[in-house]
Structure formats: structure tokens, C-alpha cells
Design a protein around this motif. Structure first.
Motif, short mmCIF file in Angstrom:
data_model
loop_
_atom_site.label_atom_id
_atom_site.label_comp_id
_atom_site.label_asym_id
_atom_site.label_seq_id
_atom_site.Cartn_x
_atom_site.Cartn_y
_atom_site.Cartn_z
N LEU A 261 0.83 -1.20 0.00
CA LEU A 261 0.00 0.00 0.00
C LEU A 261 0.86 1.25 0.00
CD1 LEU A 261 -2.83 -0.90 2.57
CD2 LEU A 261 -2.87 -1.07 0.07
N PRO A 262 0.43 2.30 -0.69
CA PRO A 262 1.18 3.57 -0.71
C PRO A 262 0.93 4.35 0.58
CG PRO A 262 -0.83 3.78 -1.98
CD PRO A 262 -0.76 2.34 -1.57
N PRO A 263 1.72 5.40 0.84
CA PRO A 263 1.53 6.19 2.07
C PRO A 263 0.16 6.83 2.15
CG PRO A 263 3.63 6.71 1.01
CD PRO A 263 2.86 5.87 0.05
N GLU A 264 -0.36 7.26 1.01
CA GLU A 264 -1.67 7.91 1.00
C GLU A 264 -2.50 7.34 -0.14
OE1 GLU A 264 -1.06 12.08 0.68
OE2 GLU A 264 -0.27 12.30 2.72
N ILE A 265 -3.79 7.19 0.13
CA ILE A 265 -4.71 6.67 -0.88
C ILE A 265 -5.81 7.70 -1.08
CG2 ILE A 265 -6.30 4.82 -1.48
CD1 ILE A 265 -4.73 3.02 0.46
N ALA A 266 -5.92 8.22 -2.27
CA ALA A 266 -6.97 9.19 -2.60
C ALA A 266 -8.28 8.43 -2.85
CB ALA A 266 -6.59 10.00 -3.82
N VAL A 267 -9.33 8.82 -2.14
CA VAL A 267 -10.63 8.17 -2.29
C VAL A 267 -11.71 9.23 -2.39
CG1 VAL A 267 -9.90 6.09 -1.03
CG2 VAL A 267 -11.00 7.99 0.22
N LYS A 268 -12.89 8.80 -2.78
CA LYS A 268 -14.07 9.66 -2.84
C LYS A 268 -15.05 9.24 -1.74
CE LYS A 268 -13.47 12.14 -6.73
NZ LYS A 268 -13.61 13.61 -6.82
N GLY A 269 -15.48 10.20 -0.93
CA GLY A 269 -16.39 9.90 0.15
C GLY A 269 -17.38 11.03 0.37
N PRO A 270 -18.21 10.93 1.41
CA PRO A 270 -19.13 12.02 1.75
C PRO A 270 -18.37 13.21 2.31
CG PRO A 270 -19.22 10.30 3.42
CD PRO A 270 -18.34 9.78 2.33
N SER A 271 -19.06 14.30 2.59
CA SER A 271 -18.40 15.52 3.08
C SER A 271 -17.57 15.24 4.33
CB SER A 271 -19.45 16.59 3.40
OG SER A 271 -20.10 17.02 2.23
N PHE A 272 -18.16 14.52 5.27
CA PHE A 272 -17.43 14.15 6.49
C PHE A 272 -17.16 12.65 6.42
CE2 PHE A 272 -17.16 12.59 10.84
CZ PHE A 272 -16.26 13.48 11.41
N MET A 273 -15.90 12.29 6.51
CA MET A 273 -15.53 10.88 6.42
C MET A 273 -14.49 10.55 7.48
SD MET A 273 -14.05 8.70 3.21
CE MET A 273 -13.09 7.22 3.51
N SER A 274 -14.87 9.68 8.39
CA SER A 274 -13.97 9.24 9.45
C SER A 274 -13.87 7.73 9.38
CB SER A 274 -14.54 9.68 10.81
OG SER A 274 -13.70 9.26 11.86
N LEU A 275 -12.64 7.21 9.37
CA LEU A 275 -12.41 5.77 9.30
C LEU A 275 -11.25 5.41 10.21
CD1 LEU A 275 -13.34 3.12 8.01
CD2 LEU A 275 -11.81 3.57 6.10
N GLY A 276 -11.52 5.51 11.51
CA GLY A 276 -10.50 5.20 12.50
C GLY A 276 -9.23 5.99 12.29
N VAL A 277 -8.10 5.36 12.53
CA VAL A 277 -6.82 6.03 12.42
C VAL A 277 -6.46 6.36 10.97
CG1 VAL A 277 -5.39 3.95 12.20
CG2 VAL A 277 -4.49 5.96 13.39
N LEU A 278 -7.14 5.74 10.02
CA LEU A 278 -6.84 5.96 8.61
C LEU A 278 -7.35 7.30 8.10
CD1 LEU A 278 -7.75 2.40 7.27
CD2 LEU A 278 -5.47 3.28 7.81
N SER A 279 -8.43 7.77 8.71
CA SER A 279 -9.02 9.04 8.29
C SER A 279 -9.73 9.65 9.47
CB SER A 279 -9.99 8.83 7.12
OG SER A 279 -10.65 10.04 6.78
N ASN A 280 -9.03 10.53 10.18
CA ASN A 280 -9.59 11.12 11.39
C ASN A 280 -9.58 12.64 11.27
OD1 ASN A 280 -10.34 11.97 13.91
ND2 ASN A 280 -8.65 11.01 15.01
N PRO A 281 -10.68 13.23 10.81
CA PRO A 281 -10.72 14.68 10.64
C PRO A 281 -10.74 15.45 11.96
CG PRO A 281 -12.85 13.72 10.14
CD PRO A 281 -11.92 12.57 10.34
#
Length: 528
Positions: A194-214
């Protein structure tokens, strides 16, 4: 969702540091319809069952559930998708379609185009044999970008196209219209491709544990080792509480709560401690508004289960059906192996349900189905030939044949042609009224047909009788605990609680909830 827990487990095995997520801009998250409009918060509680809610309320142990039911609507028998695995169910919930349209067949399935098994995260041993890199890549990237059909729009995409804001907290199905970045920890990169960062498409607010924590710099969330890197109930509830306190709720927020599923897999569906803990967390959320009464003034609160669970027999009662053993000397693909000219059968086990693929085999799908169904522990084996679905009952060999479009109409206005023995799927046929009703297998004709048309290739659907579960050589098992995946009522009927609105769903199926939610969110804005 077992996949989310396994993803957390994989990352814990690889290391323990947290990345610095790029998701830190909250300015674009706030509701597009203002603070005076009721927001809709839908909490999906993995493996929540109506029986547990009702038992807990009778014993005065679930004050939050009791309050929401007494001040709202309660439906104990919402019909799930099939197979009853979270990744498929959530795809149906968020696209309003069954697997034949959204094309996410199960937690494990075989892609004939890629000639490989797709595994979103079953159990540690199976994942290690399958390979950490492909499992993480399929679950975190390909599930949303490639596997979930681009022909189907998600609720997030539809709401934001209409000008509303949507959010997802720990949802593995997250596809939306906004750019986000999943930040992959260094120690995961080192052990995977896996690369350091993965660009994805999501809703306006997207939280996915430690992977995506706004909320990384503004809220102290449990995302360490003890908190399974944020893929847990507490992280999700604390995230919602922060959005409530700061008046930053989007118009619609999906919240996934995984903890109960793990407890029920271990202890069985009668276990109540996990439900009590979930109730305490729900009460904290309601209090974040100021009080439960204030919560229902400001928001529509929805609680929904995704699948039920059936008790699995204890080890001394031999509950595990080893599918390779039923296939004798046939060359069954080994976990982690590559498909070659000698491979005859591929297994994709989803706990109490499995897809079985005859590959390079002289035995037909029908022959393979009948061979498996001869075992007394098998509930049914089914296959398709052109437009016809054929279902053989385990042990008895009784057969049902059916196809879409015909002279019999079910409660969901779907029409069918049915031949031979309807008792195989517990159908109640009324030839005088030209109707068909369902017993043990809710919406069974449509759900089974959908699974058998969910991806390309020739394959069989197999389910186990209650008390048993299916297994390949490294499949996780749950002896003395609970399992799901199959199509009977125990695994298919889930609770739905709606509080804060009088609007009622027209149909009680998860596949119909997207239309209800879309209507609910847009009408809330119009009613302000």
C-alpha cells in the motif's frame, strides 16, 4: 462487520504507531440546510437482534433503547440482504439495491475476471494465507472504487448531488463525491504494497478510524492499540458527540458500531452484556444534545441492525461442516493458492453460507450441488441455469425451481414462476389468489436469485442448517458462539428504531431504506 475488525487486527499485528491523517478540515462539513433543520443520524449496530432488545427492556437494563422505542417507531422484523454479511448488507442499505445490482456478493467471493478470491477480511489465519496486501487493498480501495457497481449511486452521492451534506463514521462502504485521503501508517506500508496515501471519494465528512480522522487535532478519540485503531464503538460515538456539541452535524450521518458482533460471535446471540454496553453508549450520545428529549427535538435518531445471528453448537456436537471433506478427492483450491489448470473447485466461505465454484471440473453445478446437499447438515444448495433458479434441500433432495416473472405475486409486488416443491424455501402458495408468501426465508426468492446473479461465472450457493457453520481449511469458526451468512429468519430479521419523526417506511427491507432515508432527509429540510 468482521472485515473492519480484521483490518484493525492486521494493522495491530504489523505495528502500533498512528499516522498523521490528512483529514482535518471541518469547515465544509456543516449541514447545508442550517442548524434549525433536524439532522438524521443512523447508527448501524452490527448483529443487533430484536430478541435482545426486548429481553433487555423487560429486565430494565436498556434505558436508551426503551426511551427511543417509547418515543418513536419500532419494527422488529426488517429484512436484511443476502448473504447476511455486513459488507453486502451495507452495500444494499446505501445503494437501495440487492447484490445482483450493486455487485458486492459477500465478504469472500471469487472473481472469474481476475481469477482470484476476493477477501475483505474474514479471520486472521485466512487473511495471512490469502495475503495481507490484497486483503487491505480490496477492503480499503477496490471495494468502493471497483467492486461496488458504478451504475448504482450511493445515498451519499445522491444527497450531495441534491445539495445536502452527508457523513460516514467507520463505514467500510463510503463512496461519495468529495475528495479524501486515507493515511496508511509506515509500518503497514512496510509489510504491504500500500502507498503512504490513498486518494478516495467519500461524503463531506468521512472518518475511518486512524486511517481518516478529521478530528485528530480537536478531539481525543480512542484510536490506539486498545481501541483497535479507532475501529470501535467508543471512537464512533465520541466522534458523533463532538459533531453534536460543535453544531457540525451534516444533514445525514451514518455511524457504524462493530463491537456487539464480536461478542455475539464468541458468546452466542443470547449474550446481553454487549447490548447493555451499546445502550450506555447510545445514552451518552443522547445526553450530548443536553437530554434525550432535546436530542429528538434536534435530530432523527435511527438504530438499525444489519444481520441477526444463529447459535452455533458446541465443539462436542461437531458444528463445523468442512466443505473440502464433502468434495472427496476433488482438487479444491487451497487458501492463498493460485488457480491453475488442475483446480477443480474454489470455495468462498461466508460463515453459514458459501459460494462454491466448479472450475475446470467435469462435474456440473447441479452435480456438485447435489453432492453437497446430500449431507444432513446442509440447509440447501442452489444454482442457476439461464433464467431458472434450482434449489435442492439438504438431506431430503426435494427440489424447487423458479424464475422471475410469472403468475404468482409476493408481498413485495415481485412476480414468479414456481415449479415443484415450494416447501424447500418454506413458501406458502395460494394458486386461487395467485400469491406466494414467505415463512422461514423472508423475501427468499428475490434474495437468493440476487446472490446467484451477483457476479459472473458458474457457482453454487450453499447454506448450513441452524446450529452449523461452513468452513474451508483456515476459515474462522465459532463453536459454542454465533454465526450468520445464511437466509433463515434468525439471521435475516433485524430491528429498526426510528425516533424524532412520524414518517414511516413503506417497506420493511434494508434494500428499501435508501429511498426512505433520501425522502426523510429532503423532507426534513422542506419542513423546517
Amino acid at each position: 462487520m468482521k472485515a473492519l475488525s480484521v483490518i484493525a487486527m492486521i494493522m495491530l499485528l504489523l505495528g502500533c504507531q498512528s499516522p498523521a491523517p490528512k483529514e482535518q478540515d471541518l469547515l465544509h462539513v456543516k449541514s447545508a440546510s442550517g442548524t434549525k433543520t433536524k439532522k438524521v443520524i443512523m447508527l448501524v449496530v452490527d448483529s443487533l437482534m430484536s430478541q435482545s432488545i426486548e429481553r433487555g427492556i423487560r429486565s430494565n437494563q436498556l434505558p436508551a433503547f426503551q426511551y427511543l422505542i417509547e418515543h418513536g417507531q419500532y419494527y422488529p422484523d426488517l429484512i436484511s440482504s443476502f448473504p447476511t454479511m455486513s459488507v453486502t448488507i451495507d452495500s444494499s442499505l446505501l445503494t437501495g439495491a440487492y447484490p445482483d445490482q450493486h455487485q458486492v456478493p459477500g465478504l469472500v467471493w471469487y472473481s472469474s475476471e481476475q481469477r482470484k478470491l476476493i477477501n475483505y477480511g474474514t479471520g486472521p489465519m485466512e487473511v495471512l494465507r490469502h495475503g495481507i496486501s490484497p486483503v487491505l487493498a480490496d477492503a480499503l480501495i477496490h471495494l468502493n472504487t471497483d467492486h461496488l457497481s458504478s451504475k448504482m449511486t450511493t445515498l451519499y452521492e445522491d444527497l450531495e448531488r441534491l445539495g445536502y451534506k452527508a457523513g460516514s463514521v467507520n463505514g467500510l462502504i463510503y463512496r461519495g463525491k468529495n475528495n479524501h485521503v486515507l493515511s496508511i501508517p509506515d509500518w503497514v506500508q512496510a509489510a504491504s504494497s500500500l502507498p503512504p496515501e490513498i486518494a478516495v471519494k467519500g461524503p463531506s465528512f468521512m472518518s475511518l478510524g486512524v486511517l481518516s480522522n478529521p478530528l485528530k487535532d480537536v478531539a481525543d478519540l480512542p484510536e490506539g492499540i486498545a481501541g483497535r485503531l479507532g475501529l470501535n464503538n467508543e471512537y464512533a460515538i465520541e466522534t458523533v458527540k463532538y459533531l453534536v456539541r460543535t453544531k457540525a452535524l451534516p444533514d445525514f450521518l451514518y455511524v457504524y458500531l462493530p463491537d456487539l458482533d464480536q461478542k455475539l460471535h464468541q458468546k452466542g446471540p443470547s449474550e446481553l452484556k454487549g447490548v447493555i454496553k451499546t445502550d450506555q453508549q447510545l445514552l451518552e450520545l443522547l445526553q450530548a444534545f443536553g437530554s434525550p428529549e432535546k436530542a429528538l427535538e434536534e435530530a432523527v435518531i435511527m438504530i438499525i441492525g444489519d444481520s441477526g445471528m444463529t447459535p452455533i453448537r458446541t465443539a462436542e456436537n461437531h458444528p463445523v461442516i468442512e466443505l473440502p471433506a464433502l468434495l472427496g478427492d476433488m482438487n479444491v483450491l487451497k487458501p492463498g493458492g493460485s488457480v491453475d489448470e488442475d483446480t477443480e473447485v474454489i470455495l468462498a466461505v461466508n460463515e453459514t453460507m458459501a459460494y462454491v465454484y466448479p472450475v475446470n471440473s467435469k462435474q456440473s453445478a447441479e452435480g456438485l450441488a447435489r453432492r453437497i446437499a446430500a449431507d444432513s447438515r446442509i440447509d440447501f444448495a442452489a444454482w442457476k441455469e439461464k433464467e431458472w433458479i434450482h434449489v435442492v434441500q439438504g438431506e431430503t433432495g426435494k427440489q424447487l425451481d423458479y424464475r422471475a416473472d410469472g403468475g404468482l405475486t409476493d408481498p413485495y409486488k415481485q412476480s414468479w414462476s414456481i415449479q415443484n416443491d415450494g416447501s424447500v424455501l418454506d413458501l406458502q402458495l395460494n394458486k386461487r389468489k395467485h400469491t406466494v408468501a414467505y415463512g422461514q426465508y423472508p423475501d427468499g426468492l428475490r434474495r437468493l436469485s440476487s446472490a446467484l446473479n451477483s457476479h459472473s461465472g458458474s457457482y453454487i450457493v450453499v447454506t448450513a442448517k441452524p446450529g452449523y457453520e461452513l468452513a474451508d481449511r483456515s476459515s474462522p469458526t465459532h463453536k459454542g458462539g454465533g454465526g450468520h451468512g445464511a437466509m433463515r429468519q434468525m439471521e435475516s430479521l433485524v430491528p429498526l428504531i426510528i425516533s424524532g419523526t412520524d414518517r414511516k417506511p413503506r417497506k420493511l427491507r434494508i434494500v428499501d431504506m435508501k429511498a426512505y432515508l433520501l425522502n426523510l432527509v429532503t423532507k426534513q429540510a422542506l419542513d423546517k
